[in-house]
Design an enzyme around this catalytic site. Structure first.
Site, PDB file in Angstrom:
ATOM      1  N   HIS A   1       2.008   3.457  -9.178  1.00  0.00           N
ATOM      2  CA  HIS A   1       1.788   2.019  -9.414  1.00  0.00           C
ATOM      3  C   HIS A   1       2.967   1.423 -10.193  1.00  0.00           C
ATOM      4  O   HIS A   1       3.387   0.298  -9.925  1.00  0.00           O
ATOM      5  CB  HIS A   1       0.477   1.793 -10.168  1.00  0.00           C
ATOM      6  CG  HIS A   1      -0.736   2.176  -9.350  1.00  0.00           C
ATOM      7  ND1 HIS A   1      -0.896   1.794  -8.045  1.00  0.00           N
ATOM      8  CD2 HIS A   1      -1.828   2.917  -9.664  1.00  0.00           C
ATOM      9  CE1 HIS A   1      -2.048   2.274  -7.584  1.00  0.00           C
ATOM     10  NE2 HIS A   1      -2.627   2.967  -8.538  1.00  0.00           N
TER      11      HIS A   1
ATOM     12  N   LEU B   1      10.246 -20.555  -4.572  1.00  0.00           N
ATOM     13  CA  LEU B   1       9.280 -19.668  -3.912  1.00  0.00           C
ATOM     14  C   LEU B   1       7.885 -19.807  -4.525  1.00  0.00           C
ATOM     15  O   LEU B   1       7.725 -19.815  -5.740  1.00  0.00           O
ATOM     16  CB  LEU B   1       9.735 -18.206  -4.069  1.00  0.00           C
ATOM     17  CG  LEU B   1       8.776 -17.142  -3.541  1.00  0.00           C
ATOM     18  CD1 LEU B   1       8.767 -17.133  -2.005  1.00  0.00           C
ATOM     19  CD2 LEU B   1       9.151 -15.757  -4.061  1.00  0.00           C
TER      20      LEU B   1
ATOM     21  N   ASP C   1       0.836  -1.211   0.000  1.00  0.00           N
ATOM     22  CA  ASP C   1       0.000   0.000   0.000  1.00  0.00           C
ATOM     23  C   ASP C   1       0.866   1.255   0.000  1.00  0.00           C
ATOM     24  O   ASP C   1       1.956   1.264   0.563  1.00  0.00           O
ATOM     25  CB  ASP C   1      -0.927  -0.022   1.231  1.00  0.00           C
ATOM     26  CG  ASP C   1      -2.066   0.965   1.097  1.00  0.00           C
ATOM     27  OD1 ASP C   1      -2.364   1.398  -0.042  1.00  0.00           O
ATOM     28  OD2 ASP C   1      -2.672   1.311   2.136  1.00  0.00           O
TER      29      ASP C   1
HETATM   30  C1  IPE Z   1      -5.567  -2.747  -0.133  1.00  0.00           C
HETATM   31  O1  IPE Z   1      -5.165  -1.427  -0.264  1.00  0.00           O
HETATM   32  C2  IPE Z   1      -5.509  -3.441  -1.453  1.00  0.00           C
HETATM   33  C3  IPE Z   1      -4.209  -3.509  -2.098  1.00  0.00           C
HETATM   34  C4  IPE Z   1      -3.052  -3.106  -1.630  1.00  0.00           C
HETATM   35  C5  IPE Z   1      -4.215  -4.133  -3.387  1.00  0.00           C
HETATM   36  P1  IPE Z   1      -6.215  -0.228  -0.381  1.00  0.00           P
HETATM   37  O2  IPE Z   1      -5.407   1.005  -0.433  1.00  0.00           O
HETATM   38  O3  IPE Z   1      -7.152  -0.472  -1.488  1.00  0.00           O
HETATM   39  O4  IPE Z   1      -6.996  -0.365   1.003  1.00  0.00           O
HETATM   40  P2  IPE Z   1      -7.976   0.671   1.712  1.00  0.00           P
HETATM   41  O5  IPE Z   1      -9.047   0.992   0.719  1.00  0.00           O
HETATM   42  O6  IPE Z   1      -7.173   1.888   2.055  1.00  0.00           O
HETATM   43  O7  IPE Z   1      -8.469  -0.059   2.915  1.00  0.00           O
HETATM   44  C1  IPE Z   2      -1.766   0.189  -3.357  1.00  0.00           C
HETATM   45  O1  IPE Z   2      -1.502   1.540  -3.353  1.00  0.00           O
HETATM   46  C2  IPE Z   2      -1.969  -0.348  -4.747  1.00  0.00           C
HETATM   47  C3  IPE Z   2      -3.347  -0.776  -5.057  1.00  0.00           C
HETATM   48  C4  IPE Z   2      -4.361  -0.736  -4.241  1.00  0.00           C
HETATM   49  C5  IPE Z   2      -3.558  -1.294  -6.383  1.00  0.00           C
HETATM   50  P1  IPE Z   2      -2.666   2.622  -3.330  1.00  0.00           P
HETATM   51  O2  IPE Z   2      -3.057   2.929  -4.720  1.00  0.00           O
HETATM   52  O3  IPE Z   2      -3.761   2.171  -2.442  1.00  0.00           O
HETATM   53  O4  IPE Z   2      -1.913   3.852  -2.697  1.00  0.00           O
HETATM   54  P2  IPE Z   2      -2.515   4.922  -1.687  1.00  0.00           P
HETATM   55  O5  IPE Z   2      -3.047   4.164  -0.508  1.00  0.00           O
HETATM   56  O6  IPE Z   2      -3.577   5.674  -2.411  1.00  0.00           O
HETATM   57  O7  IPE Z   2      -1.332   5.771  -1.333  1.00  0.00           O
HETATM   58 MG    MG Z   3      -4.124   2.438  -0.457  1.00  0.00          MG
END
Ligand code: IPE
Ligand code: IPE
Ligand code: MG
Length: 241
Positions: free
Chosen positions: A30, A124, A13
């Site tokens: 991303h 792995l 995240d």
């Molecule tokens: C969880 O992250 C899903 C992934 C990392 C793929 P999110 O950023 O979507 O989670 P919330 O919405 O903050 O809980």
């Molecule tokens: C996690 O990073 C990646 C996915 C959920 C695909 P985020 O896109 O949730 O990044 P933040 O939380 O907005 O910084």
């Molecule tokens: Mg996020």
């Protein structure tokens, strides 16, 4: 001291915030996230970790702007395509967990290719959670089990925790020992609900694109200092070590 984790589960995240801090579009975050993922996979190969389960797209992430969802789908297609040979050379067995039917054909094709090509690999185990939701996984398991009961193939009395596990999307992996969430949030976001019942949780503020092997090593080091009691007393655990 606890042994090194055999199975590490990660919520990757913070990509969006990483990009915003740099005045870049979320898509750049991303892209940087894919690089971090590659490094962590390589690191786990070096550590001889048995399994690494990474959260790439949750069942809730469809709620994001369509542009971002489409970008992510394209990015997954490209990333799997460009990484596959290297993953295979590294003896990594790639599997995908989640409700796969909802994806565009191009992505389903890459998923099939990657799964089939690496199916016999013995290194792995890389489980990639896409359109994954823990509640969805459990609901699916219940539907399958109910159908077997209806068909007379299974009696309700024989439904055990192991039967539920066998109908989950990770039926044959050791349970995650260590859970890591980057990006500062301290929540599970519907990840691996069944499987992390006794997993050691670890949260770091580092945003995913900045996360690397050194930081994972630190979290693993902290993990090894923990005493896993599984309901027993500390003295019992010490005596059995
Ligand atoms: C969880 O992250 C899903 C992934 C990392 C793929 P999110 O950023 O979507 O989670 P919330 O919405 O903050 O809980
Ligand atoms: C996690 O990073 C990646 C996915 C959920 C695909 P985020 O896109 O949730 O990044 P933040 O939380 O907005 O910084
Ligand atoms: Mg996020």
């Amino acid at each position: 001291m606890t042994d090194l984790p055999k199975h590490i589960a990660v919520i990757m995240d913070g990509n969006g915030r990483w990009a915003r801090q740099r005045g870049l579009p979320r898509s750049a975050g991303h892209q940087a996230g894919v690089k971090a993922t590659r490094k962590i996979v390589e690191h786990c190969v070096r550590l001889q970790t048995e399994a690494l389960t990474i959260y790439a797209f949750s069942s809730e992430n469809w709620r994001r702007p369509e542009k971002e969802v489409n970008f992510l789908m394209e990015l997954f297609i490209k990333a799997i395509g460009s990484e596959l040979n290297k993953l295979h050379e590294n003896n990594i067995r790639v599997q995908f967990i989640g409700e796969l039917t909802k994806f565009p054909d191009g992505l389903l094709h890459e998923i099939k290719l990657a799964t089939e090509k690496t199916a016999q690999n013995t290194g792995l185990r890389l489980n990639i959670a896409v359109n994954y939701g823990g509640r969805n996984e459990l609901t699916n398991a219940m539907v399958q089990i109910a159908a077997k009961v209806e068909a007379g193939e299974l009696s309700s009395k024989s439904i055990t925790e192991d039967v539920i596990l066998q109908h989950s999307w990770l039926p044959d992996c050791p349970e995650p020992d260590l859970f890591v969430r980057t990006g500062g949030e301290q929540r599970l976001s519907n990840y691996l609900l069944w499987h992390i019942a006794y997993t050691e949780l670890s949260f770091t503020d580092t945003l995913w694109p900045d996360f690397d092997g050194d930081e994972l090593d630190k979290l693993i080091e902290q993990y090894t200092q923990r005493q896993r009691r599984f309901g027993q007393t500390g003295e019992q655990v010490q005596a059995s070590e």
